[in-house]
Design a protein around this motif. Structure first.
Motif, PDB file in Angstrom:
ATOM      1  N   ARG A 229       0.816  -1.216   0.000  1.00  0.00           N
ATOM      2  CA  ARG A 229       0.000   0.000   0.000  1.00  0.00           C
ATOM      3  C   ARG A 229       0.848   1.264   0.000  1.00  0.00           C
ATOM      4  NH1 ARG A 229      -4.241   1.008   4.373  1.00  0.00           N
ATOM      5  NH2 ARG A 229      -4.293   2.926   3.167  1.00  0.00           N
ATOM      6  N   MET A 230       1.868   1.301   0.865  1.00  0.00           N
ATOM      7  CA  MET A 230       2.585   2.551   1.089  1.00  0.00           C
ATOM      8  C   MET A 230       3.785   2.724   0.170  1.00  0.00           C
ATOM      9  SD  MET A 230       2.277   3.281   5.144  1.00  0.00           S
ATOM     10  CE  MET A 230       2.454   5.040   4.793  1.00  0.00           C
ATOM     11  N   LEU A 231       4.414   1.617  -0.249  1.00  0.00           N
ATOM     12  CA  LEU A 231       5.619   1.728  -1.059  1.00  0.00           C
ATOM     13  C   LEU A 231       5.501   1.020  -2.404  1.00  0.00           C
ATOM     14  CD1 LEU A 231       8.252   1.071   1.759  1.00  0.00           C
ATOM     15  CD2 LEU A 231       7.367   3.253   0.957  1.00  0.00           C
ATOM     16  N   ASN A 232       4.366   0.363  -2.636  1.00  0.00           N
ATOM     17  CA  ASN A 232       4.112  -0.327  -3.903  1.00  0.00           C
ATOM     18  C   ASN A 232       5.196  -1.351  -4.219  1.00  0.00           C
ATOM     19  OD1 ASN A 232       2.496  -0.846  -6.155  1.00  0.00           O
ATOM     20  ND2 ASN A 232       3.730   0.479  -7.461  1.00  0.00           N
ATOM     21  N   THR A 233       5.618  -2.072  -3.204  1.00  0.00           N
ATOM     22  CA  THR A 233       6.635  -3.100  -3.388  1.00  0.00           C
ATOM     23  C   THR A 233       6.478  -4.118  -2.268  1.00  0.00           C
ATOM     24  OG1 THR A 233       8.999  -3.479  -3.775  1.00  0.00           O
ATOM     25  CG2 THR A 233       8.422  -1.941  -2.005  1.00  0.00           C
ATOM     26  N   THR A 234       7.293  -5.168  -2.297  1.00  0.00           N
ATOM     27  CA  THR A 234       7.301  -6.145  -1.210  1.00  0.00           C
ATOM     28  C   THR A 234       8.407  -5.770  -0.223  1.00  0.00           C
ATOM     29  OG1 THR A 234       8.909  -7.628  -2.232  1.00  0.00           O
ATOM     30  CG2 THR A 234       6.582  -7.918  -2.848  1.00  0.00           C
ATOM     31  N   PRO A 235       8.324  -6.255   1.021  1.00  0.00           N
ATOM     32  CA  PRO A 235       9.372  -5.926   1.995  1.00  0.00           C
ATOM     33  C   PRO A 235      10.768  -6.346   1.544  1.00  0.00           C
ATOM     34  CG  PRO A 235       7.454  -6.826   3.110  1.00  0.00           C
ATOM     35  CD  PRO A 235       7.196  -6.988   1.643  1.00  0.00           C
ATOM     36  N   LEU A 236      10.906  -7.550   1.000  1.00  0.00           N
ATOM     37  CA  LEU A 236      12.238  -8.031   0.628  1.00  0.00           C
ATOM     38  C   LEU A 236      12.746  -7.377  -0.656  1.00  0.00           C
ATOM     39  CD1 LEU A 236      11.981 -11.802   1.617  1.00  0.00           C
ATOM     40  CD2 LEU A 236      12.971  -9.889   2.889  1.00  0.00           C
ATOM     41  N   THR A 237      11.837  -7.001  -1.540  1.00  0.00           N
ATOM     42  CA  THR A 237      12.263  -6.219  -2.715  1.00  0.00           C
ATOM     43  C   THR A 237      12.775  -4.856  -2.273  1.00  0.00           C
ATOM     44  OG1 THR A 237      10.714  -7.340  -4.181  1.00  0.00           O
ATOM     45  CG2 THR A 237      11.532  -5.197  -4.902  1.00  0.00           C
ATOM     46  N   TYR A 238      12.104  -4.261  -1.291  1.00  0.00           N
ATOM     47  CA  TYR A 238      12.573  -2.975  -0.753  1.00  0.00           C
ATOM     48  C   TYR A 238      13.971  -3.130  -0.170  1.00  0.00           C
ATOM     49  CZ  TYR A 238      13.105   1.259   1.927  1.00  0.00           C
ATOM     50  OH  TYR A 238      13.610   2.438   2.417  1.00  0.00           O
ATOM     51  N   VAL A 239      14.220  -4.234   0.541  1.00  0.00           N
ATOM     52  CA  VAL A 239      15.556  -4.469   1.107  1.00  0.00           C
ATOM     53  C   VAL A 239      16.601  -4.492   0.000  1.00  0.00           C
ATOM     54  CG1 VAL A 239      17.017  -6.157   2.303  1.00  0.00           C
ATOM     55  CG2 VAL A 239      14.709  -5.705   3.129  1.00  0.00           C
ATOM     56  N   SER A 240      16.328  -5.226  -1.086  1.00  0.00           N
ATOM     57  CA  SER A 240      17.282  -5.300  -2.199  1.00  0.00           C
ATOM     58  C   SER A 240      17.527  -3.931  -2.817  1.00  0.00           C
ATOM     59  CB  SER A 240      16.757  -6.262  -3.277  1.00  0.00           C
ATOM     60  OG  SER A 240      16.752  -7.587  -2.811  1.00  0.00           O
ATOM     61  N   GLU A 241      16.451  -3.160  -3.012  1.00  0.00           N
ATOM     62  CA  GLU A 241      16.603  -1.849  -3.629  1.00  0.00           C
ATOM     63  C   GLU A 241      17.370  -0.895  -2.706  1.00  0.00           C
ATOM     64  OE1 GLU A 241      12.607  -0.772  -4.631  1.00  0.00           O
ATOM     65  OE2 GLU A 241      12.545  -2.110  -6.376  1.00  0.00           O
ATOM     66  N   TYR A 242      17.134  -1.003  -1.406  1.00  0.00           N
ATOM     67  CA  TYR A 242      17.865  -0.155  -0.475  1.00  0.00           C
ATOM     68  C   TYR A 242      19.349  -0.515  -0.467  1.00  0.00           C
ATOM     69  CZ  TYR A 242      19.150   2.428   3.701  1.00  0.00           C
ATOM     70  OH  TYR A 242      19.749   3.307   4.572  1.00  0.00           O
ATOM     71  N   ARG A 243      19.656  -1.804  -0.553  1.00  0.00           N
ATOM     72  CA  ARG A 243      21.049  -2.229  -0.638  1.00  0.00           C
ATOM     73  C   ARG A 243      21.721  -1.660  -1.896  1.00  0.00           C
ATOM     74  NH1 ARG A 243      19.791  -8.480   1.232  1.00  0.00           N
ATOM     75  NH2 ARG A 243      20.222  -8.179   3.479  1.00  0.00           N
ATOM     76  N   ILE A 244      20.986  -1.671  -3.002  1.00  0.00           N
ATOM     77  CA  ILE A 244      21.528  -1.087  -4.241  1.00  0.00           C
ATOM     78  C   ILE A 244      21.809   0.400  -4.035  1.00  0.00           C
ATOM     79  CG2 ILE A 244      21.035  -0.540  -6.647  1.00  0.00           C
ATOM     80  CD1 ILE A 244      21.614  -3.498  -6.149  1.00  0.00           C
ATOM     81  N   GLN A 245      20.889   1.113  -3.381  1.00  0.00           N
ATOM     82  CA  GLN A 245      21.111   2.536  -3.106  1.00  0.00           C
ATOM     83  C   GLN A 245      22.395   2.746  -2.311  1.00  0.00           C
ATOM     84  OE1 GLN A 245      17.793   4.670  -1.396  1.00  0.00           O
ATOM     85  NE2 GLN A 245      16.309   3.520  -2.574  1.00  0.00           N
ATOM     86  N   LYS A 246      22.609   1.929  -1.290  1.00  0.00           N
ATOM     87  CA  LYS A 246      23.808   2.063  -0.465  1.00  0.00           C
ATOM     88  C   LYS A 246      25.073   1.732  -1.256  1.00  0.00           C
ATOM     89  CE  LYS A 246      23.598   3.042   3.321  1.00  0.00           C
ATOM     90  NZ  LYS A 246      23.504   4.363   3.983  1.00  0.00           N
ATOM     91  N   SER A 247      24.936   0.837  -2.237  1.00  0.00           N
ATOM     92  CA  SER A 247      26.114   0.448  -3.028  1.00  0.00           C
ATOM     93  C   SER A 247      26.584   1.557  -3.952  1.00  0.00           C
ATOM     94  CB  SER A 247      25.798  -0.802  -3.855  1.00  0.00           C
ATOM     95  OG  SER A 247      24.983  -0.508  -4.988  1.00  0.00           O
ATOM     96  N   LEU A 248      25.699   2.486  -4.340  1.00  0.00           N
ATOM     97  CA  LEU A 248      26.067   3.528  -5.297  1.00  0.00           C
ATOM     98  C   LEU A 248      27.207   4.386  -4.779  1.00  0.00           C
ATOM     99  CD1 LEU A 248      22.522   4.709  -6.494  1.00  0.00           C
ATOM    100  CD2 LEU A 248      24.052   3.029  -7.561  1.00  0.00           C
ATOM    101  N   ILE A 249      27.154   4.724  -3.505  1.00  0.00           N
ATOM    102  CA  ILE A 249      28.203   5.564  -2.922  1.00  0.00           C
ATOM    103  C   ILE A 249      29.513   4.782  -2.820  1.00  0.00           C
ATOM    104  CG2 ILE A 249      28.888   6.857  -0.865  1.00  0.00           C
ATOM    105  CD1 ILE A 249      25.902   7.395  -0.386  1.00  0.00           C
ATOM    106  N   LEU A 250      29.413   3.507  -2.399  1.00  0.00           N
ATOM    107  CA  LEU A 250      30.619   2.689  -2.251  1.00  0.00           C
ATOM    108  C   LEU A 250      31.305   2.462  -3.595  1.00  0.00           C
ATOM    109  CD1 LEU A 250      29.308   0.002   0.288  1.00  0.00           C
ATOM    110  CD2 LEU A 250      30.772   1.976   0.764  1.00  0.00           C
TER     111      LEU A 250
END
Length: 294
Positions: A229-250
């Protein structure tokens, strides 16, 4: 000035201090694709946000609602609402963004009766500002004036800004919206922030759906419904996408390599990291690293 790398805490609260030296507000001219992620990531802040699109079009998400905004239109985003923005149709979307502390739009004596009820209302996460509506067009015009005042800094510009803010708020509350204050909606917003906070603290560890649900003190199925409802995704998909976001800086660090970055952000397989990265960024991690280093 543009913020190109949003710094946020575990609850997605933006850590940028939105203020000028003299006043608790800040005005930015933002081009979406110039952000480090290529979009404006999910975040929230205590300030009100007023947006005016000067070029292109964008899809904004505020809480669980998506709204398309085009050139000449704008948004009011309420205090505490989680939001993000993506450019639409490679339009080079640029917008003026005014962030202002709620207790600054009117005097302290008027805050309790004329501002606080709108901050606390659960039925106004945002308002779409259309220039065809007189009240909204007045807000958009004042937003442009504030941006120009800040650029030119004429004598007593602080007073000019205060006059425009009061005019903006008068037009907003003249819109006639009936305020609602639902406890259920407040609890929902608090729970999603608790779950996001847990993910952001533990993203580099092994994460199960049960862990995320426990952080929000809800069942697995309810947890999935919240994220849908709030993020239009699944919890574990959100985890993967957040990990990708963190990887951009590294990945932008000269001595980094793809395998090390994959494990640093919580992936237990380099090939899986590359697969997810390509899906999210439309390029491999190595291609992204070479692009940014170049």
């Amino acid at each position: 000035m543009q913020i190109k790398n949003f710094k946020i805490d575990g609850t997605l609260k933006e850590l940028t201090e939105h203020r000028m030296r003299e006043l608790p507000l800040a005005c930015y001219e933002t081009t979406i694709h110039d952000n480090i992620h290529g979009y404006i990531p999910l975040h929230w802040h205590n300030e009100f946000q007023f947006v005016y699109l000067v070029k292109g079009e964008a899809m904004f998400q505020i809480n669980e609602i998506n709204i398309k905004v085009e050139k000449g239109e704008g948004l009011f985003i309420n205090s505490g609402c989680v939001h993000m923005a993506r450019e639409e149709n490679n339009s080079g979307c640029t917008y003026i963004c005014l962030n202002v502390a709620p207790n600054f739009v009117l005097s302290q004596e008027l805050y309790t009766t004329l501002v606080a009820p709108y901050v606390e209302a659960t039925n106004i996460p945002f308002l779409h500002l259309l220039p065809t509506e007189t009240w909204a067009n007045n807000i958009l015009t004042s937003l442009l004036k504030i941006n120009q005042i800040i650029k030119s800094c004429p004598p007593f510009f602080e007073i000019d800004i205060c006059v425009q803010l009061a005019f903006i708020w008068k037009n907003l509350i003249m819109n006639g919206i009936t305020l609602e204050h639902e406890q259920k909606e407040m609890r929902k917003n608090q729970r999603i922030k608790q779950m996001l906070n847990w993910i952001h603290l533990h993203y580099d560890e092994k994460i199960l759906l049960d862990d995320i649900a426990e952080a929000g003190k809800i069942s697995r199925s309810e947890c999935c419904r919240y994220f849908k409802r709030m993020l239009n995704t699944t919890p574990l998909t959100y985890v993967s996408e957040y990990r990708i976001q963190k990887s951009l800086i590294l990945l932008q660090q000269p001595d980094s390599n793809v395998t090390d970055v994959a494990y640093q952000v919580g992936f237990n397989s380099t090939s899986y990291f590359i697969e997810k990265f390509r899906k999210w960024m439309n390029m491999t991690p190595l291609a992204y690293k070479k692009l940014k280093n170049h």
